[in-house]
Design an enzyme around this catalytic site. Structure first.
Site, PDB file in Angstrom:
ATOM      1  N   LYS B  89       0.808  -1.224   0.000  1.00 54.94           N
ATOM      2  CA  LYS B  89       0.000   0.000   0.000  1.00 54.94           C
ATOM      3  C   LYS B  89       0.845   1.279   0.000  1.00 54.94           C
ATOM      4  CE  LYS B  89      -4.130  -2.043   0.374  1.00 54.94           C
ATOM      5  NZ  LYS B  89      -5.168  -1.912  -0.665  1.00 54.94           N
ATOM      6  N   GLU B 111      -9.904   5.788   3.213  1.00 55.35           N
ATOM      7  CA  GLU B 111     -10.720   4.700   3.735  1.00 55.35           C
ATOM      8  C   GLU B 111      -9.788   3.544   4.041  1.00 55.35           C
ATOM      9  OE1 GLU B 111     -10.028   5.095   0.635  1.00 55.35           O
ATOM     10  OE2 GLU B 111      -9.414   3.064   0.087  1.00 55.35           O
ATOM     11  N   SER B 378       1.862  -9.569  -0.902  1.00 54.66           N
ATOM     12  CA  SER B 378       1.465  -8.165  -0.758  1.00 54.66           C
ATOM     13  C   SER B 378       1.626  -7.593   0.646  1.00 54.66           C
ATOM     14  CB  SER B 378       0.025  -7.981  -1.226  1.00 54.66           C
ATOM     15  OG  SER B 378      -0.848  -8.794  -0.465  1.00 54.66           O
TER      16      SER B 378
HETATM   17  C1  LIG Z   1      -1.634  -6.999   2.455  1.00 54.30           C
HETATM   18  C2  LIG Z   1      -2.794  -6.663   1.590  1.00 54.30           C
HETATM   19  N1  LIG Z   1      -2.936  -7.278   0.407  1.00 54.30           N
HETATM   20  C3  LIG Z   1      -3.980  -7.017  -0.399  1.00 54.30           C
HETATM   21  C4  LIG Z   1      -4.957  -6.115  -0.056  1.00 54.30           C
HETATM   22  C5  LIG Z   1      -6.114  -5.925  -0.979  1.00 54.30           C
HETATM   23  O1  LIG Z   1      -6.081  -4.733  -1.697  1.00 54.30           O
HETATM   24  P1  LIG Z   1      -5.718  -4.692  -3.232  1.00 54.30           P
HETATM   25  O2  LIG Z   1      -6.577  -5.701  -3.916  1.00 54.30           O
HETATM   26  O3  LIG Z   1      -6.041  -3.307  -3.643  1.00 54.30           O
HETATM   27  O4  LIG Z   1      -4.298  -5.009  -3.390  1.00 54.30           O
HETATM   28  C6  LIG Z   1      -4.851  -5.433   1.163  1.00 54.30           C
HETATM   29  C7  LIG Z   1      -5.866  -4.446   1.562  1.00 54.30           C
HETATM   30  O5  LIG Z   1      -5.950  -3.966   2.643  1.00 54.30           O
HETATM   31  C8  LIG Z   1      -3.737  -5.713   2.005  1.00 54.30           C
HETATM   32  O6  LIG Z   1      -3.601  -5.094   3.188  1.00 54.30           O
END
Ligand SMILES: Cc1ncc(COP(=O)(O)O)c(C=O)c1O
Lengths: 267, 396
Positions: B89, B111, B378
């Site tokens: 993020k 948000e 992620s």
């Molecule tokens: C670690 C992590 N991965 C994925 C996501 C999902 O978001 P996005 O699909 O925008 O990557 C989030 C959302 O809070 C997250 O914290």
């Protein structure tokens, strides 16, 4: 007896040197029958045009009061069929106020046809931009429905001209930057916006967002052709113990507002 | 099929469905993004933050023991969990926070679902001296109380949202209401590739660095491109960030893993593309979970960050043209992969990310030992310790 057209309502008000009073009630609030009764109570108090709200799960232009009413309407399972039923019960010109997704889901062609046959005269779309309005313009024209877009104090002059150009019936001018809800004072931004709109359109201009008292209605009537009131009515209904009392209170407020729109215009 | 890139649209998806009050701000943001992306000074500043603050480039870890459960395919993890604040993020947040300053605004609103985007926003606000208000569904403030405390420690104001389903969708509604009211002073720092144009494009551009780095790293490590790139999909930002630089590599499969909750057939899920239909939500046309009246249906997932009934419009388009494929992973499948990575590699992933790992187990077994899979790791799982402990029955 056939209903007046929007243009006739605005023309009559003009000849009476007053502004038009427009009242908002979501279909299905507090119940399906209750919303029809409230609309009759609005009209009894002098409301000229009715906005029938199509409750939506994600109403980003609405403050706490209308959100609460929308939640009630959704719990009552109010959908397109019920909205159209309420429209067909209204004895004065009525428009539907709807966020875009419920219309798209129903089908643009199907919705405009159904609304026209229910006797509705137009639709106010708070989150539809002119850029996304291709089918919408075609189908509303084909079904003789008015398209009302909502412009804001932040809308610049060139965009005001473009949006007003796609409106018909009237232009909805948001009095301030914000969401719906009753407010104590009216922002200067309303008269400034209307003045800018006058330079780009000959359509009637109605002002909404935050108008709740006769005094405010009179103020708006000095510079606008219509005054739109929603949250102030809904608030009375939320506070009343039953539908009979709600209707009484709503008629009283409508009467005050309707006096208000007659005090504003001096000549 | 040829890809059409009309400005602000992805085929029939994307666009702007917002109150007129916001059009000026969206135009301003689009112009700022366009000029910044051509401004070497802005790029230098952003790159400097990537390097000296976030810790980029993020490394790639090969997960050999985990691979034994994935058909012995090679499993390469792009370690966005090692970024400052613990997830991808931050890439988008730093970019938008710099744009906020460029536009002369002093207040950001955001948000958050899992709290990761809120924490990243609060972090960037502290770093750049901006006021920060974070809207978070009341339900999520309970699920992710640790992140609520982190945001407060960073100086942000957290506003619990008590309308609707009290989750991410309602937090976005409240943020939009704030923005409509305060747009002249405030930037809405949206946390994913959804929302009205320019957000889906701009947020993607800020996350492309993930895929650009990873593509190069995989080539260097293995001498070829991966067979598949996998990522979890909530709004879709980490997925589009790693997918996008591979879109023209037609031999590379792009696989998005959505939150299947209790199973798509149960109706309790957040698998928007797998189990939803096209419509308009939060300013954009894409797939969403909706009923026959066009009312949004509440989503369900063990992962707060994937618990969203919408998805970015570019994913909708990549799905429709067949360039990317999307699968649903249930809560149980995700938690199995969560524990497997923790115990085979010593990496506790975010529960969001565990959905991508569960996908890797499936795809690895389908493709077998010659295959190379690149997975976007992620985020890290510290924020999820409470949820995971509860799930596995570990007393706290
Ligand atoms: C670690 C992590 N991965 C994925 C996501 C999902 O978001 P996005 O699909 O925008 O990557 C989030 C959302 O809070 C997250 O914290």
């Amino acid at each position: 007896m056939s209903k007046e057209s929007l243009a006739q309502v605005f023309a009559r008000a003009k000849s009476e040197k007053r502004a038009v009073l427009i009242g908002y009630v979501p279909a299905g609030f507090p119940t399906l029958e209750g919303s029809k009764e409230l609309i009759r109570a609005l009209i009894a108090g002098g409301v000229d045009i009715v906005e029938v709200g199509f409750a939506y799960s994600d109403p980003v232009m609405d403050g706490a009061i209308i959100q609460e009413a929308a939640e009630v309407a959704l719990r009552n399972k109010t959908g397109a069929k019920e909205v159209l039923e309420v429209v067909s019960s209204v004895s004065v010109p009525s428009l539907v106020m709807s966020y875009w997704n419920p219309i798209e889901r129903y089908g643009v062609k199907e919705f405009t046809e159904a609304l026209a046959s229910a006797g509705g005269v137009g639709v106010i779309t708070p989150d539809l931009t002119i850029e996304e309005s291709g089918d919408w313009i075609d189908e509303t024209e084909r079904n003789d429905l008015h398209r009302v877009y909502v412009v804001a104090p932040s809308t610049d002059d060139s965009r005001l001209a473009k949006v007003a150009n796609k409106c018909s019936g009237f232009v909805y001018a948001a009095s301030l930057m914000g969401v719906t809800g009753a407010r104590n004072s009216l922002a200067d931004s309303a008269s400034e916006l209307v003045a800018r709109l006058r330079k780009v359109t000959d359509l009637p201009i109605a002002v909404g967002l935050g108008v709740s008292t006769a005094e405010q209605a009179a103020d708006v009537a000095k510079f606008a052709d219509g005054v739109i009131v929603g949250s102030a009515f809904i608030k009375l209904v939320l506070q009343a113990p039953n539908i009979t009392q709600s209707c009484k209170n709503v008629t009283l407020l409508a009467r005050e507002l309707s006096d208000g729109v007659r005090q504003g215009q001096v000549g | 099929m040829e890809r059409i890139e009309l400005v602000g649209h992805f085929g029939p998806y994307g666009g702007r469905f917002v109150p007129e009050a916001l059009i000026g701000a969206l135009d301003e943001l689009e112009a700022a993004h366009n000029s910044a992306s051509k401004d070497p000074e802005f790029q230098r500043e952003l790159n400097h933050l990537h390097k000296s603050y976030t810790g980029r480039p993020s490394i790639i870890t090969e997960a050999n023991r985990f691979a034994e459960h994935a058909g012995n395919a090679r499993i390469l993890l792009k370690r966005e969990d090692l970024n400052h604040t613990g997830s991808h993020k931050i890439n988008n947040v730093l970019g938008q926070a710099l744009l906020t300053k460029r536009m002369g605004k002093k207040r950001i609103i955001a948000e958050t679902g899992a709290g990761q985007h809120g924490v990243a926003s609060a972090t960037a606000a502290a770093l750049l001296g901006l006021e920060c208000v974070v809207y978070m569904g009341e339900e999520d403030t309970k699920r992710q109380s640790l992140n609520v405390a982190r945001m407060k420690l960073l100086g942000a104001t957290v506003i619990p949202v008590t309308t609707g389903s009290r989750t991410l969708k309602d937090a976005i509604n409240e943020a939009m209401r704030d923005w409509v009211t305060n747009v002249s002073t405030t930037h809405y720092l949206l946390g994913t590739v959804a929302g009205p144009h320019p957000f889906p494009t701009m947020v993607r551009d800020f996350h492309r660095i993930i895929g650009i780095e990873a593509r190069q790293q995989v080539l260097e490590m293995t001498g070829r491109l991966p067979d598949a790139v996998l990522a979890c999909v909530g709004g879709g930002s980490n997925a589009i960030g790693i997918f996008h630089p591979f879109i023209d590599d037609s031999g590379v499969r792009l696989i998005g893993l959505e939150a299947g909750g209790a199973g798509v057939e149960s109706g309790k899920h957040a698998a928007t593309i797998v189990g939803g239909t096209p419509g308009v939500l939060h300013g954009t046309r894409s797939y969403l979970l909706q009923d026959s009246d066009g009312q949004t249906i509440e989503s369900h997932s063990i992962s707060a960050g994937l618990d969203y009934p919408g998805v970015g419009p570019e994913h909708a388009y990549l799905h429709d043209i067949g360039r990317a494929e999307y699968r649903a992973i249930t809560d149980d499948q995700a938690m199995h992969a969560f524990s497997l990575l923790s115990q085979s590699e010593g990496i506790i992933p975010a529960i969001e990310t565990a959905h991508a790992l569960a996908g890797a187990l499936q795809v690895g077994n389908e493709l077998g030992s010659g295959a190379i899979l690149l997975i976007n790791l992620s985020g890290r799982g510290d924020k999820d310790v409470q949820t995971a402990a509860q799930y596995f029955g570990i007393p706290l």
